[in-house]
Design an enzyme around this catalytic site. Structure first.
Site, PDB file in Angstrom:
ATOM      1  N   ASP A  63      10.908   8.152   4.580  1.00 22.40           N
ATOM      2  CA  ASP A  63      11.159   7.038   3.477  1.00 22.40           C
ATOM      3  C   ASP A  63      12.542   7.170   3.258  1.00 22.40           C
ATOM      4  O   ASP A  63      12.634   7.723   2.113  1.00 22.40           O
ATOM      5  CB  ASP A  63      10.142   7.338   2.310  1.00 22.40           C
ATOM      6  CG  ASP A  63       9.698   6.043   1.348  1.00 22.40           C
ATOM      7  OD1 ASP A  63      10.373   4.995   1.640  1.00 22.40           O
ATOM      8  OD2 ASP A  63       9.072   6.345   0.372  1.00 22.40           O
ATOM      9  N   ARG A  92       0.796  -1.068  -0.025  1.00 18.18           N
ATOM     10  CA  ARG A  92       0.067   0.068   0.010  1.00 18.18           C
ATOM     11  C   ARG A  92       0.950   1.270  -0.057  1.00 18.18           C
ATOM     12  O   ARG A  92       2.119   1.015   0.312  1.00 18.18           O
ATOM     13  CB  ARG A  92      -0.722   0.097   1.055  1.00 18.18           C
ATOM     14  CG  ARG A  92      -1.663  -1.190   1.608  1.00 18.18           C
ATOM     15  CD  ARG A  92      -3.072  -1.338   1.014  1.00 18.18           C
ATOM     16  NE  ARG A  92      -3.837  -2.560   0.986  1.00 18.18           N
ATOM     17  CZ  ARG A  92      -4.826  -2.717   0.147  1.00 18.18           C
ATOM     18  NH1 ARG A  92      -5.680  -1.878  -0.391  1.00 18.18           N
ATOM     19  NH2 ARG A  92      -5.550  -3.824   0.105  1.00 18.18           N
ATOM     20  N   ALA A  93       0.283   2.435  -0.219  1.00 18.92           N
ATOM     21  CA  ALA A  93       1.252   3.666  -0.328  1.00 18.92           C
ATOM     22  C   ALA A  93       1.703   3.868   1.069  1.00 18.92           C
ATOM     23  O   ALA A  93       1.311   3.501   2.095  1.00 18.92           O
ATOM     24  CB  ALA A  93       0.209   4.858  -0.596  1.00 18.92           C
TER      25      ALA A  93
END
Lengths: 503, 503
Positions: free
Chosen positions: A266, A205-206
């Site tokens: 990230d 998923r994102a």
């Protein structure tokens, strides 16, 4: 009378997301005897299973005496029954935390230490703040190649692994993200598998974007396959487009991603380990990495892309994988849609060769599919691109996509968003630039990706002439609150569409 | 009917420690309308006050319809009444998080950015994982001198500040910790203030140790003074021995310390900012820093101590403070007691000139008091040490200590621990070494510092001859569970007392 140290399980019905929380009464004998206080870390034993949870102390109105309450995730992880006897004790010291401390203080960890950390995270021994600390300590280029390799291996080993007997070469592709709407995977996988490549694609998923491939595919078909279902789909069709969650490939990555998402973090090393661990666990050994570069994409310039590619090549070499990194144009959003629903519409338009198919998405997908075909055949890039074109334009890709969706449970209809609103221009001129980051933010504020229908559809592309009042994009949301929230953000960030005269 | 977007407040009686949590029903209109899901960050408005909280979704059995539940800390922070109408909305974007991200990626922050972070933390805009990420990004020597200075200033400015009209020079002392039982402050403050120095001492609770000065003093008198009470005590007696909590001096530090404690992290830059911000906010400008150095103390060697001293001198210069750092012997535990109660017993023995006063604690306190007196008078170290000795041995220090305690609310009796157990030797020889870190761990596992009575009393010191079965220490706890837990640790760590023949 219950045995000393034991309590009855109570499903309190509190959703704390993945963090395991247990609730005990302040007047509970065990609390007093064991010296448990708010935020004490406890180990809970229920039959064969156990987990570490954070304690919240509650007043007597919340729980009956001799009961211990569980958050939803803890309840399900332990597979509890109402009233079942469980034991609570102080959590044992988590040994790998000393390795975490070593990393915080800037020292390189060896494979054994990294294994220990990942193993302990996978066993739910880390609290959320400890995971946050680990991710922060590894961010900002603080992981060496050896550390990322060890991290990748450790993540593979804490989950399931797929093998494809009789197949030497198994393919996959991945985009490092940061470019809204860049939903090439469903198209590329359809083309490549129509050409005979085995390509068992699972997607997260994102993390920080308004939609990941799994979120988009979720709109079109069943993506939460079990490992057995996935194997069956790939054996039947040569490919799949599944979510990573249920199949348990590198499942620790999902625990890390939850905190990365909350921190909006990230980092490079985690990214490489996250991507490659999923691919290795899925049994792939030939991997194409799409790296969009642009001033507002995740990779801002070629230097950053080269650095990341170097990490990919280094870890791939250590793990005996063939990786090809390709740099693509990340200057603007690909296609017209941002968010699961809207990106799914673009994907279908391309696969069906519709007149309104976004040409940039078509070209990007063809380019990547060509790269994969040339990794497979050894043919020139030009010849492979031509082969990809033929597969798409002949309708073979669309037929193959439907075969994959059918094998996964059937093609679904897209459900329309209940609320929408036009974002209009207030000035005149040419659309000079769009800010990818803020477009992504806008779609997220509207509710993407957790609301599949939320997101936006661009009505203009860079270069278009704009007049005041002209719709720049349509905003979609599941609730009026989210719609208003996103509109408010747009009002404060009109300059994310840069309109003016070309200099 | 209640107004749209509003809910009634409900005190659920759930103690989540400092992290603010709110609870809403999954079938609540506002949840659906606004798109709130588990772990959404919400801003709650209640009258003039507001805070950011993490949302937990609950089933209908937990809350009546149209109600929103609050954790204890959120309830108290907002000063809510049952049924009071509150508004919940998506939390605004926290601007300083972009500065946090910059720091994670290894860039230096300017004063404005650091101010933003500390200001936002003080306003409860950060979640626990965000605070954990900030602390991790700053640990391991990653803060420059300019950053630590800015951090110190920012922490001073988010709280109350004391001023002492007519006093040019106001003193304080601080020990960087890591040495169990090193409870010199009550003695040093008594001697220094008996000599006429103004020394408004506030102390934190322990971060990673089994007792801080505030925990120890809490056993002997009232330490949770208000700012007004503290000013009165200092004006009357020239000194105080208060806890930092209620007086609101550098209160953001307390929010950071809670997470540092959970992460067992205590980094250099944070340490300097934490110490100096408290002192500056208390109006002190002459500060003595005690730095115990030893192989198992917080500072392992002289190099580490010099590095830390350099940071202290650098920040002090920027803030126009006079700081003197002194390196002391951190080879072994000072005194016999570890944990609030047991350390308080040692302090009283020294102040009362009892026959069983630990000589090492007496000497350490006299040395530090002498250093403070010489900072004040400019006299030689030898003359100042002699002056300190006279004040202690004449009983003036004890009289002054009682005056301070009386002003703070009276001297209390020490409450005995309900459970204790002897830790005995299993081998023969000389006691060669003790491991400070593991001794501290042992006392913490027994419940210190949150249980004041928990801890240990050493029965031997390094150099003693040991026979099997001889008690090495007595362990104290508030509950049998904690006692058993600590005993188990000792069984697995007998070598924390190193017994053998001298090589």
């Amino acid at each position: 009378m219950i045995k000393s140290g034991q309590l009855h399980a109570f499903h309190l019905g509190i959703d704390t997301h993945e963090e395991a929380v247990v609730y005990m009464r302040s007047d509970c004998d065990i609390c007093r005897a064991e010296g448990f206080t708010a935020n004490t870390r406890l180990q809970i034993h229920a039959g064969e299973k156990n987990l570490i949870a954070t304690l919240n102390i509650v007043s007597h109105s919340v729980l009956p005496p001799d009961f211990i309450g569980f958050s939803n995730s803890a309840w399900h992880y332990l597979r509890l029954q109402h009233g079942q006897l469980v034991r609570a004790r102080h959590a044992p010291l988590v040994n790998s935390l000393s390795a975490l401390r070593k990393k915080i203080y800037g020292h390189e960890l060896n494979a054994l230490e990294i294994n220990g950390i990942i193993h302990d995270i996978s066993r739910r021994l880390y609290s959320d703040i400890e995971i946050a600390s680990f991710l922060t300590a590894c961010a900002g280029g603080r992981l060496s190649l050896a550390e990322i390799t060890a991290l990748t291996r450790a993540m593979v080993h804490t989950g399931n692994q797929l093998h494809w007997p009789g197949k030497d070469r198994v393919f996959d592709k991945h985009c490092v993200g940061g470019l809204p709407g860049n939903r090439t995977s469903p198209i590329v996988i359809a083309i490549a598998s129509a050409a005979g490549l085995m390509i068992p694609k699972t997607s997260s998923r994102a993390i920080t974007s308004p939609a990941g491939t799994a979120d988009t595919m979720d709109v079109l078909t069943e993506v939460d396959l079990t490992l057995e279902q996935l194997q069956k789909v790939v054996t039947e069709t040569g490919a799949c487009l599944a979510a990573g969650g249920k199949v348990g490939l590198s499942p620790t990555d999902d625990l890390l991603i939850r905190i990365e998402r909350a921190l909006d973090l990230d980092s490079e090393g985690q990214l490489v380990a996250s991507v490659l661990s999923k691919k290795v666990a899925a049994g792939s050994n030939h991997i194409l990495i799409d790296m969009p570069v642009g001033p507002t994409a995740k990779l801002r310039n070629l230097e950053q892309a080269d650095q990341l590619a170097e990490l990919f090549y280094g870890v791939a070499a250590a793990l005996q994988l063939k990786v090809r990194c390709v740099i693509t144009d990340g200057a603007q959003t690909i296609g017209y849609g941002i968010g699961p629903n809207e990106e799914a519409r673009d994907v279908l338009a391309v696969l069906r060769n519709s007149a309104d198919a976004p040409p940039d998405l078509t070209e990007r997908a063809l380019y990547l599919a060509g790269q994969l075909l040339s990794m497979h055949s050894g043919d020139s890039d030009t010849a492979s691109l031509q082969q990809a074109r033929e597969i798409l334009y002949s309708g073979q890709a669309w037929q193959q996509f439907k075969r994959i969706c059918d094998a996964q449970g059937g093609l679904k209809e897209i459900v329309e968003a209940p609320y929408h609103s036009e974002l209009r221009a207030t000035s005149e001129g040419r659309l000079l630039k769009m800010d990818n980051r803020r477009l992504a933010q806008l779609a997220k504020l509207a509710g993407a990706p957790s609301s599949a229908a939320a997101g936006l559809r661009l009505r203009v592309k860079v270069g278009a002439s704009i007049v005041p009042g002209q719709p720049l994009a349509t905003l979609y949301a599941d609730s009026p609150g989210e719609l208003a929230y996103a509109r408010e953000y747009f009002r404060q960030n009109r300059d994310l569409f840069q309109i003016g005269t070309t200099s």
